[in-house]
Design a protein around this motif. Structure first.
Motif, PDB file in Angstrom:
ATOM      1  N   ALA A 274       0.858  -1.187   0.000  1.00  0.00           N
ATOM      2  CA  ALA A 274       0.000   0.000   0.000  1.00  0.00           C
ATOM      3  C   ALA A 274       0.896   1.240   0.000  1.00  0.00           C
ATOM      4  CB  ALA A 274      -0.911   0.007   1.209  1.00  0.00           C
ATOM      5  N   ARG A 275       0.506   2.238  -0.786  1.00  0.00           N
ATOM      6  CA  ARG A 275       1.272   3.481  -0.868  1.00  0.00           C
ATOM      7  C   ARG A 275       0.417   4.617  -0.329  1.00  0.00           C
ATOM      8  NH1 ARG A 275       3.066   7.220  -5.710  1.00  0.00           N
ATOM      9  NH2 ARG A 275       1.169   6.383  -6.617  1.00  0.00           N
ATOM     10  N   TYR A 276       0.969   5.334   0.644  1.00  0.00           N
ATOM     11  CA  TYR A 276       0.285   6.453   1.277  1.00  0.00           C
ATOM     12  C   TYR A 276       0.935   7.744   0.811  1.00  0.00           C
ATOM     13  CZ  TYR A 276      -1.729   2.921   4.248  1.00  0.00           C
ATOM     14  OH  TYR A 276      -2.408   1.820   4.700  1.00  0.00           O
ATOM     15  N   LEU A 277       0.131   8.653   0.282  1.00  0.00           N
ATOM     16  CA  LEU A 277       0.602   9.970  -0.133  1.00  0.00           C
ATOM     17  C   LEU A 277       0.256  10.941   0.986  1.00  0.00           C
ATOM     18  CD1 LEU A 277      -0.684   9.892  -3.818  1.00  0.00           C
ATOM     19  CD2 LEU A 277       1.543   9.171  -2.933  1.00  0.00           C
ATOM     20  N   HIS A 278       1.265  11.466   1.651  1.00  0.00           N
ATOM     21  CA  HIS A 278       1.043  12.329   2.813  1.00  0.00           C
ATOM     22  C   HIS A 278       0.952  13.784   2.339  1.00  0.00           C
ATOM     23  CE1 HIS A 278       1.975   8.709   4.956  1.00  0.00           C
ATOM     24  NE2 HIS A 278       3.197   8.688   4.459  1.00  0.00           N
ATOM     25  N   ARG A 279      -0.192  14.388   2.577  1.00  0.00           N
ATOM     26  CA  ARG A 279      -0.422  15.762   2.176  1.00  0.00           C
ATOM     27  C   ARG A 279      -1.003  16.533   3.346  1.00  0.00           C
ATOM     28  NH1 ARG A 279       2.286  13.651  -1.021  1.00  0.00           N
ATOM     29  NH2 ARG A 279       2.177  13.687  -3.279  1.00  0.00           N
TER      30      ARG A 279
END
Length: 162
Positions: free
Chosen positions: A20-25
């Motif tokens: 799983a890839r989490y894009l932190h914004r």
């Protein structure tokens, strides 16, 4: 709490999904103040971070560089709300830390995290070890840092639905 209250938290062991890839914004724009404060708080006397006249005369960048430890710390910090807030037991370690391109004041750091491994702890019942690969990119999508972090997290408490 009412039935409509939603508590922001990190993930329990069972909720981490491999790959799983989490894009932190949002991203974080680095400032000169960040660089000077972090560098001096950590007693780092590197002129490339503190001395504009010196850094501006140095090849190949001819500018002050953001402290790479600020970059690493900010990458990890950006991941906390989504991944480990309230579920972390302990930070276990870092590996494969690389800074392939400098970050400068005025650049914006964007972080993403990929879950690369996980296993239940053999010595701590109710806890698991998760390996997270963090990548930091600037506003131009240039990779400025990568690191692999191992964390110990709680398993789901009894009665909490998956």
């Amino acid at each position: 709490m009412t039935t409509h209250d939603i508590l922001q938290r990190g993930l329990y062991y069972e909720e981490f999904v491999l790959d799983a890839r989490y894009l932190h914004r949002p991203g974080r724009t680095a400032t000169e103040a960040d660089n000077v404060l972090f560098t001096t708080l950590t007693m780092n006397t590197q002129a490339l971070h503190l001395d504009a006249a010196f850094a501006d005369a140095q090849d190949p960048f001819r500018a002050r560089l953001m402290n790479s430890m600020w970059t690493l710390s900010t990458m990890v910090g950006a991941s906390v709300a989504q991944l480990t807030q309230g579920t972390l037991v302990a930070q276990l370690g870092f590996g494969d830390i690389v800074f392939p391109h400098p970050l400068f004041a005025g650049d914006t750091l964007y972080t993403e995290s990929v879950i690369v491994d996980k296993r239940l702890s053999s010595s701590r019942p109710g806890q698991g070890i998760v390996k997270i690969a963090h990548t930091g990119r600037n506003q131009d999508e240039t990779v400025v840092a990568t690191a692999v972090r191992s964390v110990l997290v709680h398993c789901l408490p009894e009665g909490v639905a998956k």
